[in-house]
Enzyme design. Structure first.
Site, PDB file in Angstrom:
ATOM      1  N   GLU A 273       0.829  -1.214   0.000  1.00  0.00           N
ATOM      2  CA  GLU A 273       0.000   0.000   0.000  1.00  0.00           C
ATOM      3  C   GLU A 273       0.857   1.255   0.000  1.00  0.00           C
ATOM      4  OE1 GLU A 273      -2.013  -0.165   3.742  1.00  0.00           O
ATOM      5  OE2 GLU A 273      -3.021  -2.047   3.316  1.00  0.00           O
ATOM      6  N   PRO A 274       1.744   1.426  -0.963  1.00  0.00           N
ATOM      7  CA  PRO A 274       2.565   2.633  -0.952  1.00  0.00           C
ATOM      8  C   PRO A 274       1.749   3.866  -1.334  1.00  0.00           C
ATOM      9  CG  PRO A 274       2.966   1.412  -2.958  1.00  0.00           C
ATOM     10  CD  PRO A 274       2.018   0.589  -2.137  1.00  0.00           C
ATOM     11  N   ARG A 276       3.192   7.709  -0.391  1.00  0.00           N
ATOM     12  CA  ARG A 276       4.215   8.731  -0.588  1.00  0.00           C
ATOM     13  C   ARG A 276       5.198   8.420  -1.714  1.00  0.00           C
ATOM     14  NH1 ARG A 276       6.140  11.933   3.660  1.00  0.00           N
ATOM     15  NH2 ARG A 276       5.272  10.409   5.109  1.00  0.00           N
ATOM     16  N   ARG A 312       3.122  20.164   5.926  1.00  0.00           N
ATOM     17  CA  ARG A 312       4.143  19.234   6.412  1.00  0.00           C
ATOM     18  C   ARG A 312       5.253  19.921   7.217  1.00  0.00           C
ATOM     19  NH1 ARG A 312       7.105  16.128   4.184  1.00  0.00           N
ATOM     20  NH2 ARG A 312       6.670  14.387   5.550  1.00  0.00           N
ATOM     21  N   TYR A 316       5.227  18.427  10.996  1.00  0.00           N
ATOM     22  CA  TYR A 316       6.243  17.398  11.287  1.00  0.00           C
ATOM     23  C   TYR A 316       7.661  17.967  11.240  1.00  0.00           C
ATOM     24  CZ  TYR A 316       2.249  14.880   9.262  1.00  0.00           C
ATOM     25  OH  TYR A 316       1.001  14.443   8.935  1.00  0.00           O
ATOM     26  N   CYS A 343      -2.102  33.982   9.792  1.00  0.00           N
ATOM     27  CA  CYS A 343      -1.889  34.744  11.019  1.00  0.00           C
ATOM     28  C   CYS A 343      -1.477  33.888  12.196  1.00  0.00           C
ATOM     29  CB  CYS A 343      -3.139  35.527  11.334  1.00  0.00           C
ATOM     30  SG  CYS A 343      -3.501  36.632   9.983  1.00  0.00           S
ATOM     31  N   GLU A 344      -0.446  33.120  12.045  1.00  0.00           N
ATOM     32  CA  GLU A 344       0.190  32.516  13.210  1.00  0.00           C
ATOM     33  C   GLU A 344       1.634  32.183  12.869  1.00  0.00           C
ATOM     34  OE1 GLU A 344      -0.883  28.325  14.147  1.00  0.00           O
ATOM     35  OE2 GLU A 344      -2.787  28.861  13.217  1.00  0.00           O
TER      36      GLU A 344
END
Ligand code: LLP
Length: 417
Positions: A273-274, A276, A312, A316, A343-344
């Protein structure tokens, strides 16, 4: 992947990214279909062996219909984790018989939809789901094909947020309980146990964890076969890493070859089940510099892309290389913070990154974003989601998703009376 500078301009598969930005606007996801096909064929070839195999593309990496279609036309199946992904897989032409459905919290409606459409198997991760499926199968009058997702308690050596096969993770059934659970399944006439599956994490760059987990699953399968269970396949999951910076993951072909080797001469089909590894390297996010801000502390390069387009780096601490679309020979290279307009402070793609200092209006390309880029995009800060373009294998720039409009942003909302 053919991403290189031609006359100082970055181009993908021979098409100028500057021209694509002019035609389709920014932020813009651009994918190379040729790169996707190449990645899929490598895995497919390496999984081949004495028993049948099936690559089930994990849709969550990039669920755009044209991407799914690209893989479906090569004969790949799909790994889905929600009713929405099941809907997409079928809409894009994946035959139901090539779809597997993983996930730790499927709803009754999702279970029913999966059984109704006749998918290959549901990958069960909780004992509660067994009873629910048994009941629905009884109502439908046909048995539910299931596989048990095993939690092998193996350290995949990846970012803790994307490790899934350790005992403290919510995924899979504890491997030590599988034989008992199989005895329970024997008492449920609505269930037909056809496989075992695993998925130990994502962005894994070493083979040892895969091999250790796969050996455990294979040995459980051998036990079940000798106990007379009519297993049909093992699914060794996805998770193979890609190179974002200086990682040295095994190639998709090496990974697939290692899985085939673990299966050995067990008389079982082989699934993987690849997600990425089939799409990450195929995509770039083109974004325009809207401003340069110098403060006593830092220089900020401000983009028109933000954390809602690509989360991402924020979620992460993931590294994505960022390159100018137009080379500026002689531009001073400076450490800059590359940020979006949201705005962060989280909205930062890179900190202290050395970049030839761009000017407002310049384009940058954020690389390796074909996986978990658009699929994790949101409308945070009421920002319409980006458009997507696929450079087809025959070299045409094909729009595959329109940029959202402000009307799209409020679709389904109701004003107070
Ligand atoms: N199968 C199952 C059951 C999964 O949960 C996943 C991914 C895959 C297959 C595909 O794994 P891959 O080959 O793509 O590693 N959003 C994170 C990655 C989350 C992966 C979740 N599960 C990221 O951007 O790094």
């Amino acid at each position: 992947l053919a991403l290189d500078y031609q006359d100082g301009r970055l181009s993908l598969d021979g098409l100028s990214l500057e021209a694509l930005a002019a035609d389709f606007g920014t932020p813009l996801y651009v994918y190379s279909q040729a790169a996707m096909i190449d990645a899929a064929q490598q895995v497919d070839t390496a999984l081949a062996g004495p028993t049948p195999h099936l690559v089930c593309y994990a849709l969550k990496a990039n669920p755009s219909l044209a991407v799914i279609q690209t893989f479906a036309r090569l004969g790949l199946g799909a790994d889905v984790t929600s009713g929405g992904e099941l809907f997409r897989a079928l809409r894009a032409g994946v035959p139901a018989a090539k779809v597997v459905f993983s996930g730790v919290g499927k709803t009754p409606a999702e279970l029913r939809a999966a059984l109704d459409s006749g998918i290959r198997a549901l990958h069960v991760e909780t004992e509660g789901e067994l009873a629910a499926l048994n009941a629905i199968a009884g109502e439908l009058g046909r048995p539910a094909p299931i596989a048990l997702r095993i939690n092998p308690d193996v350290d995949p050596h990846t970012h803790p947020k994307i490790a899934t096969g350790m005992s403290e993770n919510k995924f899979g059934l504890p491997w030590g309980e599988v034989l008992r659970i199989v005895e329970d399944i024997r008492k449920m006439p609505g269930l037909r146990l056809v496989g075992l599956s695993m998925h130990i994490g994502s962005q894994i760059t070493r083979l040892d964890g895969f091999q250790e987990a796969a050996r455990l699953v294979a040995s459980l399968a051998a036990d079940l076969l000798s106990a007379g269970v009519a297993l049909e396949y093992l699914d060794f999951g996805g998770g193979i890493g890609v190179r974002y910076a200086d990682e040295t993951p095994p190639s998709p072909a090496e990974w697939a070859g290692a899985l085939r080797a673990v299966l050995g001469d067990l008389p079982l089909g082989l699934l993987a089940e690849p997600g990425r590894s089939l799409v990450a390297g195929s995509g770039v996010l083109i974004t325009r510099v809207t401003g340069i801000k110098r403060t006593p502390a830092k220089t900020f390069v401000i983009l028109d892309a933000a954390m809602n387009d690509l989360i991402r780096p924020m979620l992460y601490d993931a590294y994505h290389s960022i390159d100018p679309v137009l080379q500026r020979p002689g531009a001073p290279v400076e450490p800059v913070d590359i940020v979006g307009p949201v705005c962060e402070t989280t909205d930062t793609f890179a900190r202290g990154r050395d970049l030839p200092l761009p000017e407002p209006g310049d384009l940058l390309a954020i690389r390796q974003v074909g996986a978990y880029g658009m699929s994790m995009a949101s409308n945070y800060n009421s920002r319409p989601r980006a458009a997507e373009v696929m450079i087809t294998a025959d070299g045409a720039a094909l729009p595959i998703r329109d940029r959202e409009t402000y009307d799209d942003l409020v679709r389904g909302e109701r004003l107070l009376p």
